[in-house]
Motif scaffolding. Structure first.
Motif, mmCIF file in Angstrom:
data_model
loop_
_atom_site.group_PDB
_atom_site.id
_atom_site.type_symbol
_atom_site.label_atom_id
_atom_site.label_comp_id
_atom_site.label_asym_id
_atom_site.label_seq_id
_atom_site.Cartn_x
_atom_site.Cartn_y
_atom_site.Cartn_z
ATOM 1 N N ASP B 47 43.758 28.194 38.564
ATOM 2 C CA ASP B 47 44.631 27.465 39.289
ATOM 3 C C ASP B 47 44.366 26.010 38.927
ATOM 4 O O ASP B 47 42.998 25.657 38.745
ATOM 5 N N SER B 61 49.404 27.706 39.346
ATOM 6 C CA SER B 61 48.640 28.701 38.570
ATOM 7 C C SER B 61 48.973 28.617 37.190
ATOM 8 O O SER B 61 50.444 28.925 36.878
ATOM 9 N N THR B 220 61.068 36.693 38.073
ATOM 10 C CA THR B 220 60.904 37.932 38.861
ATOM 11 C C THR B 220 62.231 38.551 38.312
ATOM 12 O O THR B 220 62.126 39.976 38.393
ATOM 13 N N SER B 221 63.404 38.011 37.985
ATOM 14 C CA SER B 221 64.268 38.959 37.833
ATOM 15 C C SER B 221 64.137 39.817 36.570
ATOM 16 O O SER B 221 64.728 40.902 36.422
ATOM 17 N N GLU B 224 61.561 42.545 37.097
ATOM 18 C CA GLU B 224 62.265 43.709 38.077
ATOM 19 C C GLU B 224 63.119 44.491 37.411
ATOM 20 O O GLU B 224 63.232 45.776 37.573
ATOM 21 N N GLU B 243 53.590 41.081 36.685
ATOM 22 C CA GLU B 243 53.414 39.777 37.108
ATOM 23 C C GLU B 243 54.667 38.951 36.999
ATOM 24 O O GLU B 243 55.357 38.736 36.023
ATOM 25 N N ARG B 244 55.074 38.628 38.322
ATOM 26 C CA ARG B 244 56.353 37.952 38.377
ATOM 27 C C ARG B 244 56.020 36.330 39.031
ATOM 28 O O ARG B 244 55.640 36.212 39.709
ATOM 29 N N PHE B 245 56.777 35.586 38.136
ATOM 30 C CA PHE B 245 56.282 34.022 38.437
ATOM 31 C C PHE B 245 57.503 33.273 39.044
ATOM 32 O O PHE B 245 57.542 31.892 38.886
ATOM 33 N N GLY B 246 58.341 34.052 39.338
ATOM 34 C CA GLY B 246 59.614 33.324 40.115
ATOM 35 C C GLY B 246 60.724 32.828 38.927
ATOM 36 O O GLY B 246 60.389 32.954 37.735
ATOM 37 N N ALA B 247 61.470 31.914 39.352
ATOM 38 C CA ALA B 247 62.308 31.000 38.385
ATOM 39 C C ALA B 247 61.368 29.829 37.814
ATOM 40 O O ALA B 247 61.890 29.656 36.730
ATOM 41 N N THR B 248 60.512 29.535 38.519
ATOM 42 C CA THR B 248 59.980 28.112 38.079
ATOM 43 C C THR B 248 58.459 28.415 38.536
ATOM 44 O O THR B 248 57.988 29.200 39.077
#
Lengths: 90, 250
Positions: B47, B61, B220-221, B224, B243-248
Motif C-alpha cells: 500500500d 495498492s 475485473t472484466s 472474470e 486478482e481483479r483491480f477494477g477499471a482503474t
C-alpha cells in the motif's frame, strides 16, 4: 464507469484486514451466511467507492462485511459471514 | 509460509526511491530502498500513501514486481490520468525522493517456487506485474515447473517488460509467452490479435488432466472472462487464483 467495473476483490483490502485482524487474511476462507459458498477472502467481491468498504459474496452477491474506518475507530459489520477459517499464527 | 512476510503489525515505512524505469509510455517501475523489509512472496503487493500539505491522504495498492530473491524491491505502476496517486508516482517522483508505504500484503494470490504443478499465468495490461514477480522468481531459483504466460495488451508499445519476457522465453527452461494485442498490431505481428476467447484459451492452457496452478490478474472484466473460459474448459475453480483491480487503480 458502470458498477461492474467498480468491483475489485479481497486482495485489495489485505492491508485493511491486517490492520484489524493483525494477521494475513486474504487466504482465509469465508463462508457466506446466505448461500453457504466458501471462498478465499482474496476472491470475494469488494467495492471501495462507498464511505466504507463493502464486501460481497461472489456467488449470491449478498453483503458479507461492511468496514468503516474513521476518527481513529473501526466499525466492522460481519453480517453475512457465517464462518472465517484461517491458519493460526505460530 | 514465510512468517515474517505474513505476521505482525503492518507499519508505514518511509522508503527511498533509488531508481526509475519507464517501461511503456504510461507505465513506470520504481526501485525502493526500505529501512526494514521483511522479505516478500511473489504476487504480494504494497500500500502506498500520499499525504498533502493540508493533511489529506490518498492510498492505493501496487503489486510488487521484483522477485523475492532480489534484494532490490520494485513496484510497477500504471499512470492513470484521472488518478490521485499514480500520476505522482509515474511522472513527478524522482530518484532520492521518499515514499510512504507498507507491506508486503497478501497471502492468497502468491506463488512459491517448489510447486510441482504446471503454471498458467494470464495477464491483462498491468495485471502482468504480480505475475512478473512469479516469472522472475521462477527464473532466479531455477524452478523447473513448466510455465506459460498469456498476456493481453492493447498495442505492442503497451507490453510491459517486453524485452525481458522475450529473453526469459528464449532461455528454453520451460517458460513460454503468448501475446495478444487487442487494438492495434504492427505489420507482420505473429501473435494473437483479439480479446481473449475460448480458442485462445484452448491453444495456450495446459490440458486439464495436468491440474495446473493458474494465476489471472487484470481489469475485473478481463479476469472474470478468462477465469470463466478456464472453468468452461474443464478447469476446477480451486486451481484458479484471481486478482481483479477494477477499471482503474488510481
Amino acid at each position: 464507469m458502470d458498477v461492474a467495473e467498480m468491483k475489485v476483490d479481497g486482495n485489495a483490502i489485505g492491508g485493511l484486514l491486517r490492520e484489524i485482524f493483525t494477521i494475513e487474511m486474504t487466504a482465509a476462507e469465508t463462508t457466506c451466511a446466505e448461500c453457504g459458498a466458501v471462498n478465499a477472502v482474496g476472491r470475494v467481491d469488494v467495492y471501495m467507492q462507498a464511505p466504507g468498504v463493502v464486501v460481497r459474496c461472489p456467488e449470491c452477491k449478498q453483503v458479507l462485511m461492511l468496514i468503516v474506518r474513521g476518527r481513529g475507530r473501526y466499525w466492522v459489520d460481519l453480517r453475512g459471514v457465517r464462518r472465517l477459517e484461517f491458519a493460526a499464527a505460530d | 509460509m514465510a512468517g515474517t512476510a505474513l505476521l505482525g503489525r503492518l507499519t508505514w515505512q518511509l522508503g527511498e526511491v533509488t531508481g526509475l524505469v519507464q517501461e511503456t509510455p504510461r507505465v513506470g517501475t520504481l526501485r525502493l530502498q526500505m529501512p526494514e523489509w521483511p522479505g516478500h512472496l511473489a504476487g504480494q503487493h504494497v500500500d502506498v500513501r500520499l499525504t498533502a500539505d493540508d493533511g489529506y491522504q490518498a492510498q492505493r495498492s501496487y503489486s510488487i514486481a521484483s522477485a523475492p530473491d532480489d534484494s532490490r524491491l520494485a513496484i510497477t505502476v500504471e499512470r492513470l490520468e484521472d488518478g490521485e496517486v499514480s500520476p505522482y508516482l509515474v511522472g513527478e517522483l524522482k530518484v532520492g525522493d521518499k515514499l510512504e508505504l507498507r507491506g508486503p500484503i497478501g497471502g492468497y494470490f502468491v506463488w512459491k517456487a517448489g510447486e510441482l504443478r504446471s503454471l498458467l499465468l494470464i495477464a491483462g495490461g498491468s495485471g502482468i506485474v504480480p505475475l512478473m514477480a512469479m516469472i522472475r522468481h521462477r527464473a532466479l531459483v531455477g524452478d523447473k515447473a513448466p510455465a506459460r504466460l498469456l498476456y493481453s495488451s492493447r498495442a505492442v508499445e503497451d507490453i510491459i517488460y517486453r524485452e525481458e519476457l522475450d529473453r526469459l522465453a528464449a532461455a528454453g527452461d520451460g517458460f513460454t509467452v503468448a501475446h495478444t494485442l487487442t487494438r492495434q498490431q504492427p505489420a507482420g505481428w505473429q501473435g494473437y490479435a483479439r480479446r481473449i476467447d475460448r480458442d485462445m484459451v484452448r491453444d495456450v492452457a495446459w490440458p486439464k488432466d495436468q491440474a495446473p496452478l493458474v494465476f489471472v490478474c487484470g481489469p475485473t472484466s478481463f479476469v472474470e472472462t478468462a477465469s470463466g473460459l478456464l472453468v468452461d474448459s474443464g478447469y476446477d475453480p480451486s486451481w484458479i487464483k484471481t486478482e481483479r483491480f477494477g477499471a482503474t487503480g488510481g
